[in-house]
Design an enzyme around this catalytic site. Structure first.
Site, mmCIF file in Angstrom:
data_model
loop_
_atom_site.group_PDB
_atom_site.id
_atom_site.type_symbol
_atom_site.label_atom_id
_atom_site.label_comp_id
_atom_site.label_asym_id
_atom_site.label_seq_id
_atom_site.Cartn_x
_atom_site.Cartn_y
_atom_site.Cartn_z
ATOM 1 N N CYS A 1 0.813 -1.227 0.000
ATOM 2 C CA CYS A 1 0.000 0.000 0.000
ATOM 3 C C CYS A 1 0.843 1.273 0.000
ATOM 4 C CB CYS A 1 -0.956 -0.001 1.190
ATOM 5 S SG CYS A 1 -2.047 -1.416 1.191
ATOM 6 N N HIS B 1 -3.487 7.277 2.171
ATOM 7 C CA HIS B 1 -3.849 5.978 1.606
ATOM 8 C C HIS B 1 -5.187 5.556 2.214
ATOM 9 C CE1 HIS B 1 -4.119 1.775 0.920
ATOM 10 N NE2 HIS B 1 -3.720 1.429 2.133
ATOM 11 N N ASN C 1 -10.237 -0.250 -0.268
ATOM 12 C CA ASN C 1 -8.779 -0.122 -0.160
ATOM 13 C C ASN C 1 -8.157 -0.678 -1.439
ATOM 14 O OD1 ASN C 1 -6.051 -0.524 0.373
ATOM 15 N ND2 ASN C 1 -6.366 -1.192 2.486
HETATM 16 O O1 UT7 Z 1 -3.854 -1.041 3.429
HETATM 17 C C1 UT7 Z 1 -2.776 -1.057 4.315
HETATM 18 C C2 UT7 Z 1 -2.736 -2.243 5.183
HETATM 19 N N1 UT7 Z 1 -3.995 -2.596 5.801
HETATM 20 C C3 UT7 Z 1 -4.538 -1.891 6.811
HETATM 21 O O2 UT7 Z 1 -4.081 -0.824 7.144
HETATM 22 C C4 UT7 Z 1 -5.722 -2.513 7.514
HETATM 23 C C5 UT7 Z 1 -5.637 -2.212 8.987
HETATM 24 N N2 UT7 Z 1 -6.669 -2.895 9.800
HETATM 25 C C6 UT7 Z 1 -7.971 -2.611 9.708
HETATM 26 O O3 UT7 Z 1 -8.396 -1.793 8.911
HETATM 27 C C7 UT7 Z 1 -8.908 -3.293 10.700
HETATM 28 O O4 UT7 Z 1 -8.145 -3.955 11.685
HETATM 29 C C8 UT7 Z 1 -9.885 -4.308 10.051
HETATM 30 C C9 UT7 Z 1 -10.919 -3.540 9.208
HETATM 31 C C10 UT7 Z 1 -9.106 -5.265 9.157
HETATM 32 C C11 UT7 Z 1 -10.649 -5.063 11.117
HETATM 33 O O5 UT7 Z 1 -11.313 -4.162 12.008
HETATM 34 P P1 UT7 Z 1 -11.158 -4.335 13.592
HETATM 35 O O6 UT7 Z 1 -12.033 -3.343 14.201
HETATM 36 O O7 UT7 Z 1 -9.681 -4.278 13.912
HETATM 37 O O8 UT7 Z 1 -11.771 -5.765 13.837
HETATM 38 P P2 UT7 Z 1 -11.087 -7.087 14.460
HETATM 39 O O9 UT7 Z 1 -10.082 -7.663 13.506
HETATM 40 O O10 UT7 Z 1 -10.647 -6.806 15.857
HETATM 41 O O11 UT7 Z 1 -12.322 -8.043 14.525
HETATM 42 C C12 UT7 Z 1 -13.433 -7.795 15.405
HETATM 43 C C13 UT7 Z 1 -14.441 -8.896 15.249
HETATM 44 C C14 UT7 Z 1 -13.815 -10.286 15.338
HETATM 45 O O12 UT7 Z 1 -14.731 -11.119 16.013
HETATM 46 P P3 UT7 Z 1 -14.544 -11.445 17.584
HETATM 47 O O13 UT7 Z 1 -13.203 -12.110 17.691
HETATM 48 O O14 UT7 Z 1 -14.584 -10.120 18.282
HETATM 49 O O15 UT7 Z 1 -15.697 -12.346 17.895
HETATM 50 C C15 UT7 Z 1 -13.718 -10.713 13.896
HETATM 51 O O16 UT7 Z 1 -13.780 -12.113 13.743
HETATM 52 O O17 UT7 Z 1 -15.042 -8.818 13.960
HETATM 53 C C16 UT7 Z 1 -14.956 -10.090 13.311
HETATM 54 N N3 UT7 Z 1 -14.889 -9.845 11.875
HETATM 55 C C17 UT7 Z 1 -15.990 -9.685 11.125
HETATM 56 N N4 UT7 Z 1 -17.281 -9.692 11.428
HETATM 57 C C18 UT7 Z 1 -18.155 -9.465 10.419
HETATM 58 C C19 UT7 Z 1 -13.783 -9.732 11.092
HETATM 59 N N5 UT7 Z 1 -14.169 -9.484 9.831
HETATM 60 C C20 UT7 Z 1 -15.508 -9.452 9.823
HETATM 61 C C21 UT7 Z 1 -16.467 -9.220 8.820
HETATM 62 N N6 UT7 Z 1 -17.783 -9.237 9.172
HETATM 63 N N7 UT7 Z 1 -16.147 -8.968 7.546
#
Ligand code: UT7
EC number: 2.3.1.180
Length: 353
Positions: A119, A261, A291
């Site tokens: 990215c 980004h 993204n």
């Molecule tokens: O582009 C440059 C590199 N990439 C980035 O910069 C991405 C950086 N990270 C992010 O943008 C975020 O961490 C994400 C959007 C990827 C995830 O958001 P988050 O608020 O950090 O969520 P999380 O990974 O902590 O997940 C929270 C919950 C989990 O469930 P539990 O363990 O709390 O029960 C996940 O399993 O959300 C669940 N989850 C989903 N639920 C519904 C993960 N993906 C999904 C989904 N739909 N698509």
């Protein structure tokens, strides 16, 4: 990277911008029909409502050609002597995609190479292009960020499939002076390979091949430890952006437009808050395109300029973060150009046989 100033008349100046999105649009509602997710989760966690995805054999090179054509139209020139392509999703592992893109743009014979910084690729490419110009190796550089990112996403992985989109953006840079509109300011780049496993495609490379392990289809999909990436991203982008503004001799209060980004709207907002850049000075298109990795900044620049959200002489701050880990920031003043962006099919985008 050297911080010495290029000789007079050899400064990189943006003189054209273009962006192109593949025709197929995909809403959050469509994703909920095949993944265990909800529209509310995607929108509230990422700010994404919609994205464009390739299909029918359309590849990164095809998107890059389209964005490149629009950027050269914007610049009013096809006299380009180097093509730099930032991408995570080259058409083939070998050779690079840039020479093919250059040839398809009628630029056979010019220098052409890919930049791989996920990215952050566009900013690494910007620094490389500025260096080609400063050193006298090129007078005009076509710098493209293009991704068919959906081709490396596991369609069953809800944690990545809802985030990434495909598209391309491009700028033309020419040799000019540091004080004219369009001039690129200091670029700040960094990396931490100790955190390389946070974002990776485990298979397909030399390490996997030489290990003798049996390969599985999953080895060739993109993986991301989102929460860890998020934490590092906010801290690294904020630091890089602060340093770039400082080296440009600006104050953060003087930044007219912050163009980060488009990883996640929550990351952009958190960084802008830390920098003291209020919403009126931020631009964003993540809701419509998701993204798009290395394509994200030039895609946003072209769309925002076309919509009048970035205006001539605006002091623009660019910042990005991605796999590697890598990060970077740069400043530029926006030129007085007509930028072009388009969605959809075009004769030049016919996939190669
Ligand atoms: O582009 C440059 C590199 N990439 C980035 O910069 C991405 C950086 N990270 C992010 O943008 C975020 O961490 C994400 C959007 C990827 C995830 O958001 P988050 O608020 O950090 O969520 P999380 O990974 O902590 O997940 C929270 C919950 C989990 O469930 P539990 O363990 O709390 O029960 C996940 O399993 O959300 C669940 N989850 C989903 N639920 C519904 C993960 N993906 C999904 C989904 N739909 N698509």
């Amino acid at each position: 990277m050297s911080r010495s100033e290029p000789p007079a008349g050899r400064h990189a100046v943006v003189c054209g911008a273009g962006a192109w999105l593949p025709p197929r649009g995909v809403s959050n509602a469509e994703l909920t029909r095949r993944l265990d997710t909800t529209e509310e989760w995607i929108t509230s966690r990422t700010g994404i409502e919609h994205r464009h995805l390739v299909d029918g054999g359309l590849s990164t090179g095809d998107l890059a050609v389209e964005a490149g054509l629009l950027a050269m139209k914007s610049a009013g020139t096809s006299a380009v002597d180097a093509v730099v392509l930032a991408t995570t999703t080259p058409d083939r592992l070998c050779p690079a995609t840039a020479p093919d893109v250059a040839a398809r743009l009628g630029l056979t014979g010019v220098a052409a190479f890919d930049v791989s910084a996920v990215c952050t690729g566009f900013l690494y490419g910007l620094a490389s292009a500025a260096g080609l110009i400063a050193s006298g190796l090129a007078d005009h550089v076509l710098l493209i960020g293009a991704e068919a990112f959906s081709t490396i996403i596991d369609p069953a992985d809800r944690t990545t499939a809802v985030i990434f989109g495909d598209g391309a953006g491009a700028v033309v840079l020419r040799a000019g002076n540091a004080d004219e509109p369009g001039a690129v300011g200091p670029c700040v780049l960094g990396s931490d390979g100790g955190l390389g496993d946070l974002i990776s495609i485990p298979g397909g490379g030399a390490r996997g091949r030489s290990s003798g392990r049996d390969r599985t289809p999953n080895d060739e999909y993109f993986t991301m430890r989102g929460k860890d990436v998020y934490r590092h991203a906010v801290h690294r982008i904020t630091d890089a952006a602060t340093t770039a503004v400082d080296r440009a001799g600006w104050h953060l209060a003087e930044v007219d437009r912050f163009v980060p980004h488009q990883a996640n709207q929550r990351i952009s907002t958190a960084v802008a808050e830390r920098l003291g850049i209020e919403p009126a000075r931020q631009v964003s298109n993540i809701a419509r395109v998701g993204n798009t990795a290395a394509a994200s900044i030039p895609l946003l620049l072209a769309q925002a300029a076309e919509a009048g959200q970035v205006r001539p002489r605006d002091r623009v701050l660019l910042a990005a973060f991605g796999g590697g880990l890598t990060w970077g920031a740069a400043t530029l003043s926006w030129p007085d150009i007509t930028a072009y962006s388009a969605i959809g099919s075009s004769p030049a985008a016919v996939p190669a046989a």
